[in-house]
Design a protein around this motif. Sequence first.
Motif, PDB file in Angstrom:
ATOM      1  N   VAL A 158       7.781   6.313   6.724  1.00 43.04           N
ATOM      2  CA  VAL A 158       6.789   6.554   7.773  1.00 43.04           C
ATOM      3  C   VAL A 158       6.900   8.019   8.196  1.00 43.04           C
ATOM      4  O   VAL A 158       7.996   8.539   8.385  1.00 43.04           O
ATOM      5  CB  VAL A 158       7.049   5.627   8.985  1.00 43.04           C
ATOM      6  N   ASN A 159       5.772   8.688   8.335  1.00 40.88           N
ATOM      7  CA  ASN A 159       5.763  10.087   8.771  1.00 40.88           C
ATOM      8  C   ASN A 159       4.653  10.259   9.800  1.00 40.88           C
ATOM      9  O   ASN A 159       3.533  10.623   9.470  1.00 40.88           O
ATOM     10  CB  ASN A 159       5.557  11.028   7.585  1.00 40.88           C
ATOM     11  N   THR A 199      -0.237   9.188  24.293  1.00 41.45           N
ATOM     12  CA  THR A 199      -0.080   8.047  23.407  1.00 41.45           C
ATOM     13  C   THR A 199       0.410   6.897  24.269  1.00 41.45           C
ATOM     14  O   THR A 199       1.269   7.071  25.121  1.00 41.45           O
ATOM     15  CB  THR A 199       0.927   8.315  22.276  1.00 41.45           C
ATOM     16  N   LEU A 200      -0.137   5.725  24.027  1.00 39.93           N
ATOM     17  CA  LEU A 200       0.278   4.562  24.789  1.00 39.93           C
ATOM     18  C   LEU A 200       1.201   3.663  23.983  1.00 39.93           C
ATOM     19  O   LEU A 200       1.791   2.742  24.531  1.00 39.93           O
ATOM     20  CB  LEU A 200      -0.955   3.780  25.255  1.00 39.93           C
ATOM     21  N   GLY A 201       1.332   3.928  22.697  1.00 38.22           N
ATOM     22  CA  GLY A 201       2.220   3.168  21.847  1.00 38.22           C
ATOM     23  C   GLY A 201       2.282   3.745  20.448  1.00 38.22           C
ATOM     24  O   GLY A 201       1.271   3.821  19.761  1.00 38.22           O
ATOM     25  N   VAL A 202       3.482   4.183  20.034  1.00 36.02           N
ATOM     26  CA  VAL A 202       3.684   4.713  18.692  1.00 36.02           C
ATOM     27  C   VAL A 202       4.922   4.043  18.116  1.00 36.02           C
ATOM     28  O   VAL A 202       6.000   4.126  18.706  1.00 36.02           O
ATOM     29  CB  VAL A 202       3.866   6.247  18.705  1.00 36.02           C
ATOM     30  N   GLY A 203       4.771   3.344  16.976  1.00 36.61           N
ATOM     31  CA  GLY A 203       5.905   2.655  16.381  1.00 36.61           C
ATOM     32  C   GLY A 203       5.912   2.730  14.876  1.00 36.61           C
ATOM     33  O   GLY A 203       4.869   2.947  14.259  1.00 36.61           O
ATOM     34  N   GLY A 204       7.071   2.528  14.286  1.00 38.80           N
ATOM     35  CA  GLY A 204       7.190   2.526  12.838  1.00 38.80           C
ATOM     36  C   GLY A 204       6.361   1.432  12.183  1.00 38.80           C
ATOM     37  O   GLY A 204       5.845   1.612  11.089  1.00 38.80           O
ATOM     38  N   LEU A 205       6.223   0.289  12.869  1.00 33.49           N
ATOM     39  CA  LEU A 205       5.382  -0.802  12.357  1.00 33.49           C
ATOM     40  C   LEU A 205       4.106  -0.991  13.170  1.00 33.49           C
ATOM     41  O   LEU A 205       3.023  -1.092  12.620  1.00 33.49           O
ATOM     42  CB  LEU A 205       6.156  -2.126  12.347  1.00 33.49           C
ATOM     43  N   PHE A 219       3.191   6.236   5.186  1.00 32.60           N
ATOM     44  CA  PHE A 219       2.084   6.210   6.149  1.00 32.60           C
ATOM     45  C   PHE A 219       2.099   7.494   6.966  1.00 32.60           C
ATOM     46  O   PHE A 219       3.134   7.891   7.500  1.00 32.60           O
ATOM     47  CB  PHE A 219       2.223   5.021   7.099  1.00 32.60           C
ATOM     48  N   SER A 220       0.961   8.153   7.057  1.00 30.25           N
ATOM     49  CA  SER A 220       0.839   9.395   7.812  1.00 30.25           C
ATOM     50  C   SER A 220      -0.539   9.458   8.463  1.00 30.25           C
ATOM     51  O   SER A 220      -1.526   9.797   7.806  1.00 30.25           O
ATOM     52  CB  SER A 220       1.032  10.586   6.865  1.00 30.25           C
ATOM     53  N   PRO A 221      -0.641   9.116   9.761  1.00 33.19           N
ATOM     54  CA  PRO A 221      -1.952   9.158  10.411  1.00 33.19           C
ATOM     55  C   PRO A 221      -2.421  10.590  10.648  1.00 33.19           C
ATOM     56  O   PRO A 221      -1.612  11.493  10.875  1.00 33.19           O
ATOM     57  CB  PRO A 221      -1.708   8.439  11.737  1.00 33.19           C
ATOM     58  N   MET A 265       0.845  -1.161   0.000  1.00 30.32           N
ATOM     59  CA  MET A 265       0.000   0.000   0.000  1.00 30.32           C
ATOM     60  C   MET A 265       0.896   1.230   0.000  1.00 30.32           C
ATOM     61  O   MET A 265       1.933   1.250   0.658  1.00 30.32           O
ATOM     62  CB  MET A 265      -0.891   0.008   1.227  1.00 30.32           C
ATOM     63  N   LYS A 266       0.467   2.270  -0.706  1.00 30.67           N
ATOM     64  CA  LYS A 266       1.251   3.495  -0.773  1.00 30.67           C
ATOM     65  C   LYS A 266       0.382   4.702  -0.433  1.00 30.67           C
ATOM     66  O   LYS A 266      -0.827   4.697  -0.667  1.00 30.67           O
ATOM     67  CB  LYS A 266       1.839   3.681  -2.174  1.00 30.67           C
ATOM     68  N   ASN A 267       1.044   5.732   0.121  1.00 31.03           N
ATOM     69  CA  ASN A 267       0.385   6.998   0.448  1.00 31.03           C
ATOM     70  C   ASN A 267      -0.868   6.792   1.302  1.00 31.03           C
ATOM     71  O   ASN A 267      -1.972   7.145   0.926  1.00 31.03           O
ATOM     72  CB  ASN A 267       0.039   7.763  -0.828  1.00 31.03           C
ATOM     73  N   VAL A 268      -0.654   6.193   2.475  1.00 27.79           N
ATOM     74  CA  VAL A 268      -1.757   5.822   3.363  1.00 27.79           C
ATOM     75  C   VAL A 268      -1.970   6.895   4.429  1.00 27.79           C
ATOM     76  O   VAL A 268      -1.054   7.218   5.180  1.00 27.79           O
ATOM     77  CB  VAL A 268      -1.475   4.461   4.038  1.00 27.79           C
ATOM     78  N   GLN A 269      -3.169   7.445   4.488  1.00 29.34           N
ATOM     79  CA  GLN A 269      -3.572   8.360   5.550  1.00 29.34           C
ATOM     80  C   GLN A 269      -4.781   7.757   6.243  1.00 29.34           C
ATOM     81  O   GLN A 269      -5.748   7.372   5.586  1.00 29.34           O
ATOM     82  CB  GLN A 269      -3.921   9.739   5.013  1.00 29.34           C
ATOM     83  N   VAL A 270      -4.700   7.670   7.570  1.00 28.69           N
ATOM     84  CA  VAL A 270      -5.767   7.056   8.352  1.00 28.69           C
ATOM     85  C   VAL A 270      -6.168   8.018   9.467  1.00 28.69           C
ATOM     86  O   VAL A 270      -5.306   8.582  10.142  1.00 28.69           O
ATOM     87  CB  VAL A 270      -5.295   5.719   8.972  1.00 28.69           C
TER      88      VAL A 270
END
Length: 142
Positions: free
Chosen positions: A65-66, A75-81, A32-34, A1-6
């Motif tokens: 990843v951005n 935040t309780l958990g932020v990771g690259g994966l 990925f950019s939430p 998947m590319k250019n994912v915004q959630v």
Amino acid sequence: MKNVQVYANTQAGGIFGYASYTTIRNSSVTNFSPIVPNNADDYYTGALVGYSDYLIIESSFAQDVNINIENAVSTLGVGGLVGRMVNGALTSSYATGKINCNSANVGGLVGYDSATINNVWSYVDIMTNLDYVGGIVGKATT
């Protein structure tokens, strides 16, 4: 998947916001950019999965990843994966990119972890002003 915004209030991931008793194999997310809501509380995010129970990740990666979380309450958990990984396993996987976060539990691959990790690497620049920060895992427990 590319250019994912959630956009999500608590659990945001490029593939799953929440995953339980499943396997991710030979998968990738690029750019990925939430989108984090103002004053998000108890937030988990990762380019593959936000929060997981008994998840197995094999031969997968996230590139460019951005993650930028400046206005969350916590935040309780932020990771690259993966943001939070409870049990499960992470093998032969990697992440690259940037994480800018105003909270704790931040890792290049997993923010908060109690899983088995083998044969992984990370090239993620992490900027945060709190504790529990690591190149691979921010905070690990058993």
